[in-house]
Design an enzyme around this catalytic site. Structure first.
Site, PDB file in Angstrom:
ATOM      1  N   HIS A 131      63.220  24.947  76.345  1.00 26.50           N
ATOM      2  CA  HIS A 131      62.289  23.840  76.105  1.00 26.50           C
ATOM      3  C   HIS A 131      62.986  22.579  75.576  1.00 26.50           C
ATOM      4  O   HIS A 131      62.761  21.479  76.069  1.00 26.50           O
ATOM      5  CB  HIS A 131      61.205  24.248  75.098  1.00 26.50           C
ATOM      6  CG  HIS A 131      60.481  25.503  75.461  1.00 26.50           C
ATOM      7  ND1 HIS A 131      60.000  25.737  76.720  1.00 26.50           N
ATOM      8  CD2 HIS A 131      60.168  26.609  74.747  1.00 26.50           C
ATOM      9  CE1 HIS A 131      59.399  26.920  76.758  1.00 26.50           C
ATOM     10  NE2 HIS A 131      59.501  27.465  75.565  1.00 26.50           N
ATOM     11  N   ARG A 153      49.246  47.408  84.944  1.00 31.64           N
ATOM     12  CA  ARG A 153      49.573  48.834  84.922  1.00 31.64           C
ATOM     13  C   ARG A 153      48.382  49.738  84.617  1.00 31.64           C
ATOM     14  O   ARG A 153      48.311  50.868  85.076  1.00 31.64           O
ATOM     15  CB  ARG A 153      50.664  49.034  83.857  1.00 31.64           C
ATOM     16  CG  ARG A 153      51.330  50.365  83.871  1.00 31.64           C
ATOM     17  CD  ARG A 153      52.507  50.381  82.945  1.00 31.64           C
ATOM     18  NE  ARG A 153      52.282  49.588  81.735  1.00 31.64           N
ATOM     19  CZ  ARG A 153      53.155  49.485  80.746  1.00 31.64           C
ATOM     20  NH1 ARG A 153      54.297  50.130  80.825  1.00 31.64           N
ATOM     21  NH2 ARG A 153      52.904  48.758  79.678  1.00 31.64           N
ATOM     22  N   LYS A 168      59.228  32.799  81.284  1.00 36.09           N
ATOM     23  CA  LYS A 168      60.395  32.878  80.415  1.00 36.09           C
ATOM     24  C   LYS A 168      60.379  34.235  79.703  1.00 36.09           C
ATOM     25  O   LYS A 168      59.295  34.811  79.598  1.00 36.09           O
ATOM     26  CB  LYS A 168      60.396  31.728  79.429  1.00 36.09           C
ATOM     27  CG  LYS A 168      59.586  31.957  78.136  1.00 36.09           C
ATOM     28  CD  LYS A 168      59.828  30.869  77.136  1.00 36.09           C
ATOM     29  CE  LYS A 168      59.649  31.382  75.733  1.00 36.09           C
ATOM     30  NZ  LYS A 168      59.711  30.393  74.690  1.00 36.09           N
ATOM     31  N   ASP A 171      58.615  26.362  82.773  1.00 36.31           N
ATOM     32  CA  ASP A 171      58.857  25.974  81.381  1.00 36.31           C
ATOM     33  C   ASP A 171      57.645  25.120  81.039  1.00 36.31           C
ATOM     34  O   ASP A 171      57.536  23.981  81.486  1.00 36.31           O
ATOM     35  CB  ASP A 171      60.143  25.155  81.237  1.00 36.31           C
ATOM     36  CG  ASP A 171      60.427  24.831  79.776  1.00 36.31           C
ATOM     37  OD1 ASP A 171      59.459  24.565  79.042  1.00 36.31           O
ATOM     38  OD2 ASP A 171      61.593  24.846  79.374  1.00 36.31           O
ATOM     39  N   HIS A 172      56.722  25.701  80.271  1.00 34.90           N
ATOM     40  CA  HIS A 172      55.426  25.014  80.136  1.00 34.90           C
ATOM     41  C   HIS A 172      55.557  23.666  79.429  1.00 34.90           C
ATOM     42  O   HIS A 172      54.658  22.841  79.531  1.00 34.90           O
ATOM     43  CB  HIS A 172      54.388  25.919  79.468  1.00 34.90           C
ATOM     44  CG  HIS A 172      54.630  26.180  78.029  1.00 34.90           C
ATOM     45  ND1 HIS A 172      55.483  27.150  77.586  1.00 34.90           N
ATOM     46  CD2 HIS A 172      54.130  25.584  76.928  1.00 34.90           C
ATOM     47  CE1 HIS A 172      55.491  27.140  76.277  1.00 34.90           C
ATOM     48  NE2 HIS A 172      54.685  26.207  75.841  1.00 34.90           N
TER      49      HIS A 172
HETATM   50  P1  NAD Z   1      51.849  41.454  77.407  1.00 36.15           P
HETATM   51  O1  NAD Z   1      52.666  42.572  76.857  1.00 36.15           O
HETATM   52  O2  NAD Z   1      50.658  41.013  76.631  1.00 36.15           O
HETATM   53  O3  NAD Z   1      51.314  41.881  78.848  1.00 36.15           O
HETATM   54  C1  NAD Z   1      52.148  42.498  79.776  1.00 36.15           C
HETATM   55  C2  NAD Z   1      51.392  42.752  81.063  1.00 36.15           C
HETATM   56  O4  NAD Z   1      52.296  43.379  81.971  1.00 36.15           O
HETATM   57  C3  NAD Z   1      50.181  43.667  80.960  1.00 36.15           C
HETATM   58  O5  NAD Z   1      49.172  43.197  81.811  1.00 36.15           O
HETATM   59  C4  NAD Z   1      50.705  45.004  81.491  1.00 36.15           C
HETATM   60  O6  NAD Z   1      49.710  45.816  82.098  1.00 36.15           O
HETATM   61  C5  NAD Z   1      51.684  44.534  82.537  1.00 36.15           C
HETATM   62  N1  NAD Z   1      52.710  45.538  82.812  1.00 36.15           N
HETATM   63  C6  NAD Z   1      53.598  46.067  81.946  1.00 36.15           C
HETATM   64  N2  NAD Z   1      54.372  46.982  82.583  1.00 36.15           N
HETATM   65  C7  NAD Z   1      53.942  47.026  83.865  1.00 36.15           C
HETATM   66  C8  NAD Z   1      54.327  47.783  85.009  1.00 36.15           C
HETATM   67  N3  NAD Z   1      55.304  48.688  84.969  1.00 36.15           N
HETATM   68  N4  NAD Z   1      53.676  47.551  86.155  1.00 36.15           N
HETATM   69  C9  NAD Z   1      52.681  46.638  86.226  1.00 36.15           C
HETATM   70  N5  NAD Z   1      52.284  45.903  85.176  1.00 36.15           N
HETATM   71  C10 NAD Z   1      52.898  46.105  84.020  1.00 36.15           C
HETATM   72  O7  NAD Z   1      52.854  40.264  77.694  1.00 36.15           O
HETATM   73  P2  NAD Z   1      52.556  38.680  77.652  1.00 36.15           P
HETATM   74  O8  NAD Z   1      52.617  38.227  76.244  1.00 36.15           O
HETATM   75  O9  NAD Z   1      51.329  38.397  78.436  1.00 36.15           O
HETATM   76  O10 NAD Z   1      53.856  38.094  78.365  1.00 36.15           O
HETATM   77  C11 NAD Z   1      54.051  38.164  79.760  1.00 36.15           C
HETATM   78  C12 NAD Z   1      55.291  37.348  80.125  1.00 36.15           C
HETATM   79  O11 NAD Z   1      55.072  35.993  79.756  1.00 36.15           O
HETATM   80  C13 NAD Z   1      56.561  37.768  79.397  1.00 36.15           C
HETATM   81  O12 NAD Z   1      57.664  37.554  80.245  1.00 36.15           O
HETATM   82  C14 NAD Z   1      56.638  36.804  78.222  1.00 36.15           C
HETATM   83  O13 NAD Z   1      57.954  36.614  77.786  1.00 36.15           O
HETATM   84  C15 NAD Z   1      56.094  35.546  78.863  1.00 36.15           C
HETATM   85  N6  NAD Z   1      55.516  34.590  77.915  1.00 36.15           N
HETATM   86  C16 NAD Z   1      54.455  34.940  77.137  1.00 36.15           C
HETATM   87  C17 NAD Z   1      53.902  34.013  76.267  1.00 36.15           C
HETATM   88  C18 NAD Z   1      52.708  34.347  75.418  1.00 36.15           C
HETATM   89  O14 NAD Z   1      52.236  33.444  74.727  1.00 36.15           O
HETATM   90  N7  NAD Z   1      52.201  35.564  75.450  1.00 36.15           N
HETATM   91  C19 NAD Z   1      54.456  32.729  76.171  1.00 36.15           C
HETATM   92  C20 NAD Z   1      55.535  32.397  76.987  1.00 36.15           C
HETATM   93  C21 NAD Z   1      56.041  33.339  77.853  1.00 36.15           C
END
Ligand code: NAD
Length: 484
Positions: A240, A51, A148, A177-178
Site C-alpha cells: 500500500h 469450502r 493480498k 491493492d485496495h
Molecule cells: P476468511 O478466513 O474469513 O475466509 C476464507 C474463505 O476461504 C472462506 O469462505 C472459506 O470457506 C474459503 N476456503 C478456505 N479453504 C478453502 C478450500 N480449501 N476450498 C475452498 N474454499 C476455501 O478470510 P478473509 O479474511 O475473507 O480473507 C480472504 C483473502 O483476502 C485472504 O487472502 C486475505 O489475506 C485477503 N484480505 C482480507 C482482508 C480482510 O479484511 N478480511 C483484507 C485484505 C485482504
C-alpha cells in the site's frame, strides 16, 4: 445530479471464499451498492464458492445480514435487496481437491464475462488457477482477481507470478491493492495531471519533503497468526505505502492507461535507494490497561515483529534527488488517519522579516477519515496591527464540495471490481511491479533477521516510538500530528 453510472457488460463473478470475512464486509455489500446504482446489468450473476456445506437460500440470508450491517440505511431497499439476492448462488468447492468443480463449471454461462475473485488464503491461489483450467472454465475472456498478500518475499512472489502465468495472460490477472481504488488516491493523479498549478512545483527544487502516514487505532485483531509472520513492512509498506509513494513520485504517464501508469510506477520503485537501517524505526505496541499488547495479541511472548514502522526513503532520479520521503504506519496509534503531505520549501527570501507564524505551504491529501484535499497557504491576518502572517487552509472536503453526492463515492473494492469487469487494469498491480517492490523490501527484512533487530516498544494510543520523531527532528523537520 444526473447519474453518470454506465452499466457494465453481463458477467458471472465467482467469489472463491465467498463466505469469508472480506466477502461479507467488503465485496458483497460493495456489489450490492453497484447494483442499487444501476451499474450491474440484469444478466449479472454472482456465485459464492467456498469450502463449507451451504445452500443458496442460507447463503442469501447471510448476504442480507451483511447488507444490513455494512450498507448505509438510505441504500437499503427491500425490493432492491430481494432483486440482488436473486442473482446470488452458492457452490461448495474444494480448492485443493476436485469436489464441486464440475458443478461450478456447469453453472458458468458461455456468452458472458467470467471473473474469478480469489478471496481465500494465499496458499490456495495456485490451486484455484490450476483447477479453473483443468475444469475448462478459464477461457481467454476470463479474469482472475488476486487478493493480498502477493507473496511474502521476492522468491514467493516470483513463484506465484510464474504459477499464474502458466494458466493466464498478464492482461487477465488483477492483483488487487485496495488503496488504489480509493477516491482520493485517484484524485491525487487528477490533482497532479489535470491541473497546471502543481506539476511545475512537483520536484526537489520546490518540495522540501513528503510525509505519508497510515495510522490505525486497532491492533492486529484476529489476524495475529498471519501478522506476526508479516509485520508492518510486509503488510503495509511493500504494497500500500509503496503504491502511494509511486503515485506521488512518478512522472506523468502518456495516458491514464494500464501499462502507461504501471511503467511509470515501476520506474519509481527501481529508483528507490536501498533503505538505510539507520533511517528506519520499528516499533511494537505495549499492553494497554486490559493487559493486551502486541505480544499478547499474537500469542508470541518473544515476537520481534514490528507493528509500527517509520522510514526515510530517497528516490534517486532527477525529479526527486534531495527530497526525502518519510513514511510511517502502525497499529494501536492515537487516531485512525491516512494522509499524504507534500511540504513545500520556504520562499527563498521573506520580505516580511522573521515571523514565527510563517509556515511552508503544505498540500495534504487525506485518505481517511473525511477524504479530501487541503492546501495550507499563508495570508495576512485580517485587521489593523501591521503585516502579520497567518496560515489558513484552502480546504476541499469532498463532503462539503460535492454535497450528498460525496456519500455516494463508491468504496475502493466496488470500484475495483467494476474495473475488473470492464477489463481495466490501470488500478491493479502488474507482476513486475510487485516483484520490484519485494526486491526492495527483502534486503531490509533480511538485515533485521541477521542482526536480530528488536522493535522499540511504544504505548498503545501514542503516535509511535519517540525514535520515529527523532528520525525527522535530526533533519530539522517534524511529523504532522497523528489526529483524526
Ligand atoms: P476468511 O478466513 O474469513 O475466509 C476464507 C474463505 O476461504 C472462506 O469462505 C472459506 O470457506 C474459503 N476456503 C478456505 N479453504 C478453502 C478450500 N480449501 N476450498 C475452498 N474454499 C476455501 O478470510 P478473509 O479474511 O475473507 O480473507 C480472504 C483473502 O483476502 C485472504 O487472502 C486475505 O489475506 C485477503 N484480505 C482480507 C482482508 C480482510 O479484511 N478480511 C483484507 C485484505 C485482504
Amino acid at each position: 445530479m444526473v447519474s453518470r453510472v454506465i452499466p457494465v457488460e453481463p458477467f458471472d463473478l465467482v467469489i472463491f471464499g465467498g463466505t469469508g470475512d472480506l466477502a461479507r464486509r467488503k465485496i458483497l455489500p460493495g456489489l450490492y451498492r453497484r447494483f442499487v446504482d444501476g451499474q450491474m446489468p440484469a444478466e449479472a450473476r454472482i456465485i459464492a464458492a467456498a469450502r463449507s456445506e451451504n445452500t443458496d437460500a442460507a447463503f442469501r440470508e447471510t448476504v442480507r445480514a451483511a447488507i444490513g450491517e455494512f450498507v448505509t440505511k438510505e441504500k437499503q431497499d427491500a425490493t432492491c435487496i430481494a432483486a440482488f439476492l436473486d442473482r446470488l448462488s452458492y457452490v461448495r468447492v474444494d480448492a485443493t481437491g476436485s469436489d464441486g468443480w464440475q458443478a461450478l463449471a456447469e453453472k458458468m454461462r458461455k456468452d458472458v464475462i467470467h471473473a474469478y475473485y480469489f478471496s481465500v488464503g494465499p496458499g490456495l491461489f495456485g490451486d484455484l488457477a490450476r483447477r479453473l483450467h483443468r475444469f475448462g472454465i478459464a477461457g481467454s475472456r476470463c479474469r482472475i482477481v488476486v487478493e493480498k498478500p502477493f507473496g511474502h518475499d521476492l522468491e514467493s512472489a516470483r513463484d506465484l507470478n510464474a504459477t499464474l502465468a502458466e494458466h493466464f495472460d498478464e492482461h487477465q490477472i488483477y492483483r488487487i491493492d485496495h488503496y488504489l481504488g480509493k477516491e482520493t488516491v485517484q484524485n491525487l493523479m487528477a490533482v497532479r495531471f489535470g491541473n497546471m498549478l502543481f506539476e511545475p512545483l512537483w520536484n526537489a527544487r520546490n518540495v522540501d519533503h513528503i510525509q505519508i502516514t497510515v495510522a490505525e487505532t486497532v491492533g492486529v485483531g484476529g489476524r495475529g497468526g498471519y501478522y506476526d509472520k508479516a509485520g508492518a513492512m510486509r503488510d503495509m509498506v511493500q504494497n500500500h505505502m509503496m503504491q502511494l509513494l509511486c503515485l506521488i513520485a512518478m512522472e506523468p504517464p502518456y495516458a491514464f492507461e494500464p501499462d502507461a501508469v504501471r511503467d511509470e510506477k515501476l520506474k519509481v520503485i527501481r529508483a528507490l535507494d536501498h533503505a538505510d537501517p539507520a533511517q528506519i524505526v520499528r516499533g511494537q505496541y505495549l499492553a494497554d490497561e486490559e493487559g493486551r499488547g502486541y505480544r499478547e495479541d499474537v500469542e508470541n511472548p518473544d515476537s520481534r515483529t514490528e507493528s509500527f514502522i517509520a522510514m526515510k526513503l530517497n528516490v534517486s532520479n532527477w525529479r526527486w534527488k534531495g527530497t526525502p520521503f518519510y513514511i510511517r504506519t502502525g497499529k494501536r496509534l492515537r487516531a485512525r488517519t491516512s494522509e499524504i503531505a507534500i511540504v513545500f520549501k520556504d520562499p527563498p527570501h521573506s520580505i516580511f522579516g522573521d515571523q514565527e507564524s510563517h509556515k511552508s505551504n503544505v498540500l495534504v491529501i487525506r485518505l481517511q477519515p473525511n477524504e479530501g484535499i487541503n492546501l495550507k497557504v499563508t495570508i495576512k491576518e485580517p485587521g489593523p496591527g501591521g503585516m502579520r502572517l497567518i496560515e489558513v487552509p484552502l480546504d476541499m472536503s469532498f463532503k462539503e464540495a460535492l454535497g450528498p453526492e460525496a456519500d455516494d463515492i463508491p468504496d475502493a473494492y466496488e470500484r475495483l471490481i467494476m474495473d475488473v469487469i470492464r477489463g481495466n487494469q490501470t488500478l491493479f498491480m502488474r507482476g513486475d511491479e510487485v516483484e520490484a517492490a519485494w526486491a526492495w523490501a527483502d534486503p531490509v527484512i533480511a538485515g533485521w533477521e541477521q542482526t536480530g533487530d528488536r522493535p522499540i516498544p511504544y504505548d498503545a494510543g501514542s503516535s509511535g516510538p519517540e525514535d520515529a520523531l527523532m528520525l525527522m527532528h535530526r533533519d530539522g523537520r517534524r511529523w504532522r500530528e497523528v489526529k483524526a
